[in-house]
Design an enzyme around this catalytic site. Structure first.
Site, mmCIF file in Angstrom:
data_model
loop_
_atom_site.group_PDB
_atom_site.id
_atom_site.type_symbol
_atom_site.label_atom_id
_atom_site.label_comp_id
_atom_site.label_asym_id
_atom_site.label_seq_id
_atom_site.Cartn_x
_atom_site.Cartn_y
_atom_site.Cartn_z
ATOM 1 C CB CYS A 119 43.867 -59.107 -46.091
ATOM 2 S SG CYS A 119 42.701 -59.729 -44.844
ATOM 3 C CB CYS A 129 39.994 -61.331 -43.232
ATOM 4 S SG CYS A 129 40.732 -60.236 -42.001
ATOM 5 C CE LYS A 195 46.321 -60.827 -38.883
ATOM 6 N NZ LYS A 195 45.806 -60.275 -40.161
ATOM 7 C CD GLU A 233 46.406 -72.201 -38.647
ATOM 8 O OE1 GLU A 233 46.644 -72.063 -39.869
ATOM 9 O OE2 GLU A 233 45.248 -72.267 -38.190
ATOM 10 C CE LYS A 248 49.620 -58.081 -37.942
ATOM 11 N NZ LYS A 248 48.874 -57.658 -39.133
ATOM 12 C CE1 TYR A 313 52.868 -49.980 -39.558
ATOM 13 C CE2 TYR A 313 53.035 -51.311 -37.567
ATOM 14 C CZ TYR A 313 52.410 -51.025 -38.765
ATOM 15 O OH TYR A 313 51.333 -51.774 -39.177
#
Length: 324
Positions: A119, A129, A195, A233, A248, A313
């Site tokens: 990106c 972006c 996304k 998409e 996401k 994470y």
């Protein structure tokens, strides 16, 4: 006579034997933020993401070494450059920060599967972006060659897979063509296919220093109210050559993960984003829930919805605590 479902819940051994969905270390990808700095041992904690930091190259290597020793198999890299410009030139520089990080990690950990985010937002002075016009409109087609250059530079540095997150139309095809034309036909693409323009990205924008300087990203990221659009998409990305398709954020969009799993025969990934991470951390920090149990339950939910891979994470915590 009535159904006695409790018969299969009478002991921990039996419950484990009949468990339908399982989570393994191979399902998890750990994101890292590497920053361009001359300060050795640099580590800048991310205030909105307790336990996460920006790292210099040497500090990143040391951090990854600990995770690899604990069983880490894959990571995703985001870069924070020393300087930014309107074209995001640091993103595709031969010696850019991500390119340096890839070389360093692959030299030290040859078997670690290194994925790179493709990106421009961390590298552009405006924070969008893609390229923008003087009036502030994000340009789609003019951005595609730059994204292809970013991906190609990452692969030449040694990346095992590239993950375009920009949401420009046609970017998977542009990247696939660039990789194929330069001898990287076997290199896979994991596309951020579905996304959404989500409020759950807030902490990430601090972590990656990528907040847009004007406007928002709603002209290229998806409307959270739309479901069928996500299938369109994803179909476009598969048709253009994506090997893995991603949803996401993950938690608020479990229905989309299941839709993709039911519709496509390629692996499905899901990104448990910064906001999801920070909410669990905040609630656990206040004693409102058990962090370990909440983390595992959230990840099992994402797996149950149909995700083969989860970017989270919490990966390091899970590995170091040997929760799997």
């Amino acid at each position: 006579m009535f159904f006695r479902g409790r018969r299969l819940r009478t002991s921990a051994v039996l419950r484990d034997m009949v468990q339908e969905t399982r989570l393994a270390t191979q399902n998890l990808i750990m994101p890292y933020f590497v920053t361009e700095t001359d300060d050795p041992g640099f580590e800048k904690p991310i205030s909105s993401m307790p336990g996460q930091s920006q790292y210099s190259l040497d500090k990143l290597e040391a951090r990854v070494a600990q995770a690899v020793d604990a069983g880490l198999t894959s990571c995703l890299l985001f870069g924070i450059p020393a300087s930014k410009d309107p074209a995001g030139s640091g993103a595709y520089a031969e010696n850019g920060i991500v390119q340096q990080a890839v070389r360093r990690l692959k030299q030290r950990f040859p078997t670690l599967f290194v994925v790179t985010d493709v990106c421009l937002c961390e590298y552009t002075s405006h924070g969008h972006c893609g390229l923008v016009t003087p009036s502030g409109r994000v340009q789609n087609d003019a951005t595609l060659p730059l994204l292809a250059d970013v991906a190609l530079s990452h692969v030449r540095a040694g990346a095992d897979m590239v993950a375009p997150s920009d949401m420009m139309d046609g970017r998977v095809a542009a990247i696939r063509d660039a990789l194929d034309d330069n001898g990287f036909k076997e290199l896979p693409i994991m596309a951020y296919s579905v996304k959404y323009a989500s409020s759950f990205y807030g902490p990430f924008r601090e972590a990656a220093e990528s907040a847009p300087q004007f406007g928002d990203r709603k002209t290229y990221q998806m409307n959270p109210a739309n479901r069928l659009e996500g299938l369109r998409e994803a179909q476009a990305d598969v048709d253009e050559g994506a090997d893995i398709i991603m949803v996401k954020p993950a938690g608020p969009y479990l229905d989309l993960i299941r839709d993709l799993r039911n519709t496509f025969d390629v692996p499905v990934a899901a990104y448990q984003v910064s906001g999801e991470y920070s909410m669990i951390k905040a609630a656990a920090g206040n004693g409102w829930l058990d962090e370990t149990q909440a983390v595992l339950e959230s990840l099992i939910g994402i797996r149950r919805a149909g995700a083969d891979l989860i970017l989270t994470y919490f990966t390091e915590d899970i590995l170091h605590k040997r929760l799997l």
